[in-house]
Design an enzyme around this catalytic site. Sequence first.
Site, PDB file in Angstrom:
ATOM      1  N   GLY A 179      15.012  -2.365 -40.170  1.00  0.00           N
ATOM      2  CA  GLY A 179      15.777  -1.360 -39.712  1.00  0.00           C
ATOM      3  C   GLY A 179      16.231  -0.297 -40.550  1.00  0.00           C
ATOM      4  O   GLY A 179      16.622   0.973 -39.503  1.00  0.00           O
ATOM      5  N   ASN A 206      15.476   2.220 -42.676  1.00  0.00           N
ATOM      6  CA  ASN A 206      15.129   2.995 -42.800  1.00  0.00           C
ATOM      7  C   ASN A 206      15.191   3.783 -41.163  1.00  0.00           C
ATOM      8  O   ASN A 206      15.843   4.905 -41.351  1.00  0.00           O
ATOM      9  CB  ASN A 206      13.904   2.779 -42.910  1.00  0.00           C
ATOM     10  CG  ASN A 206      13.332   2.822 -44.428  1.00  0.00           C
ATOM     11  OD1 ASN A 206      13.208   4.258 -45.287  1.00  0.00           O
ATOM     12  ND2 ASN A 206      12.881   2.375 -44.901  1.00  0.00           N
ATOM     13  N   ASN A 209       4.023   8.329 -41.329  1.00  0.00           N
ATOM     14  CA  ASN A 209       4.308   6.623 -42.234  1.00  0.00           C
ATOM     15  C   ASN A 209       5.078   6.497 -43.223  1.00  0.00           C
ATOM     16  O   ASN A 209       5.276   7.185 -44.131  1.00  0.00           O
ATOM     17  CB  ASN A 209       3.231   5.455 -42.317  1.00  0.00           C
ATOM     18  CG  ASN A 209       3.521   3.657 -41.754  1.00  0.00           C
ATOM     19  OD1 ASN A 209       4.332   3.236 -42.349  1.00  0.00           O
ATOM     20  ND2 ASN A 209       2.805   4.224 -43.304  1.00  0.00           N
ATOM     21  N   HIS A 246       5.402   3.795 -46.960  1.00  0.00           N
ATOM     22  CA  HIS A 246       4.874   2.990 -47.532  1.00  0.00           C
ATOM     23  C   HIS A 246       5.793   3.035 -49.042  1.00  0.00           C
ATOM     24  O   HIS A 246       5.322   4.160 -49.954  1.00  0.00           O
ATOM     25  CB  HIS A 246       3.109   3.126 -47.363  1.00  0.00           C
ATOM     26  CG  HIS A 246       2.216   1.943 -48.479  1.00  0.00           C
ATOM     27  ND1 HIS A 246       1.753   1.504 -47.626  1.00  0.00           N
ATOM     28  CD2 HIS A 246       2.667   1.728 -49.451  1.00  0.00           C
ATOM     29  CE1 HIS A 246       1.593  -0.165 -48.202  1.00  0.00           C
ATOM     30  NE2 HIS A 246       1.514   0.468 -49.618  1.00  0.00           N
TER      31      HIS A 246
HETATM   32  C1  GAR Z   1      10.117  -0.458 -46.083  1.00  0.00           C
HETATM   33  O1  GAR Z   1      10.259  -0.991 -47.008  1.00  0.00           O
HETATM   34  C2  GAR Z   1       8.620   0.646 -45.654  1.00  0.00           C
HETATM   35  O2  GAR Z   1       8.319   1.231 -46.730  1.00  0.00           O
HETATM   36  C3  GAR Z   1       7.867  -0.901 -45.956  1.00  0.00           C
HETATM   37  O3  GAR Z   1       8.511  -1.738 -45.068  1.00  0.00           O
HETATM   38  C4  GAR Z   1       9.490  -1.629 -45.546  1.00  0.00           C
HETATM   39  C5  GAR Z   1      10.868  -1.416 -44.514  1.00  0.00           C
HETATM   40  O4  GAR Z   1      12.124  -1.558 -44.701  1.00  0.00           O
HETATM   41  N1  GAR Z   1       6.307  -0.089 -45.252  1.00  0.00           N
HETATM   42  C6  GAR Z   1       5.330  -1.065 -45.212  1.00  0.00           C
HETATM   43  O5  GAR Z   1       5.311  -1.870 -46.250  1.00  0.00           O
HETATM   44  C7  GAR Z   1       4.622   0.026 -44.497  1.00  0.00           C
HETATM   45  N2  GAR Z   1       3.239  -0.105 -44.794  1.00  0.00           N
HETATM   46  P1  GAR Z   1      13.244  -1.326 -43.117  1.00  0.00           P
HETATM   47  O6  GAR Z   1      12.987  -2.099 -42.080  1.00  0.00           O
HETATM   48  O7  GAR Z   1      14.724  -1.757 -44.007  1.00  0.00           O
HETATM   49  O8  GAR Z   1      13.141   0.218 -43.038  1.00  0.00           O
END
Ligand code: GAR
Length: 366
Positions: free
Chosen positions: A15, A17, A106, A108
Amino acid sequence: MFKMKRIAIFASGSGTNAENIARIFNNGSRINVSLVLTNRRNAGVIARMEPLGVETIYVPNSVWDNEPEKIVEILHNHNIDIVVLAGFMHYVATQIIAAYEGRILNIHPSLLPAYGGKGMYGHYVHEAVVAARETESGVTVHIVTDEMDKGEIIMQEKVTVTPEDTPRTLEEKIHPVEYSLYPRAIVKLVERLDSATLPPRIPSDVNQETAVAPEPTEKTEEGTDKRLQDEWAEALSVPSPAETLTPPIPEDAATPQNPCQTQAPHIPAQPLEQPVTPGATNAQCQPTEPMPPSYFVWAVVLTLACCLIPGIIAIIYSSQVSTKYYVGDIEGAKRSSRMTEIWLIITIVAGIVFSALYLPLSLLVK
Ligand code: GAR
């Protein structure tokens, strides 16, 4: 004035982001992270939201899969305008996408369409990119549709991949880019939604058929129109999009301005969509007038005078050392040796001080 947009974040993991987005927006009055939904009971995002006072609800996978209307209901009950997926590792049901069509984002961690689709998430993406010896990867923010990772791209930013990169180092490069890009992409979507609610602006010299939908603008103090996206980004300390870094073209384009006299562009602490070329700003800001020769002359005279005189004294003392030693005046030789040391130090210090004083002295002379 536009209504504040309420955001719900869907997250499954750490979490970071989600936290970044909430920290940026929840101090302002235009966008608010009002709710976090997670499909993992122990997701790190829950603890991250607690100190920020953002309500977090755990919704088990069975509900996401079989009763998505319940999620839509929760979103409606919380008056959610926009849904933001931040590391949400579960399928988003069609009903949710339909209820928030064009309003689900979203993020990515690759340059979509490359390295997207089934099985491509989180570290798997970085592993695939490194294994393929790619020279660049990046971050994409896109609208969520029924086709995984295929919706309209809202913003994208590249990251260089070096031969030394591992999936972990690549992830470490990607994360800060995400923290910069995602809030800006959210602002961009909000701006788009707001502009869709405005009546089209009809310029006086354009007939109704060719009128285009306006960009929402506000008057700045100087009375000039300013894009809301820039203003919000500024107010919320979100790094501005690279295109907004382009200095405005002066009204009188025939009179080119000296870039050194204009205000420096705001360069975000975080990486930009387009890399800033090191030294580019300096290269633009060459002084337009040559330095008057008097500055140089004074600098040389002062530095020489202040180093030369103590230097000569040091040499005189040093020559006395051997003379005194050979006539048997050992104490005198020692004294001269000490004086030599002292004057050598004075020479060095004076040299450094007067070189450093070059600029202030030259200004005084001016
Ligand atoms: C992030 O790097 C995001 O880009 C990726 O998961 C991570 C979450 O990090 N999302 C994907 O791969 C979606 N297909 P976080 O939980 O620290 O925000």
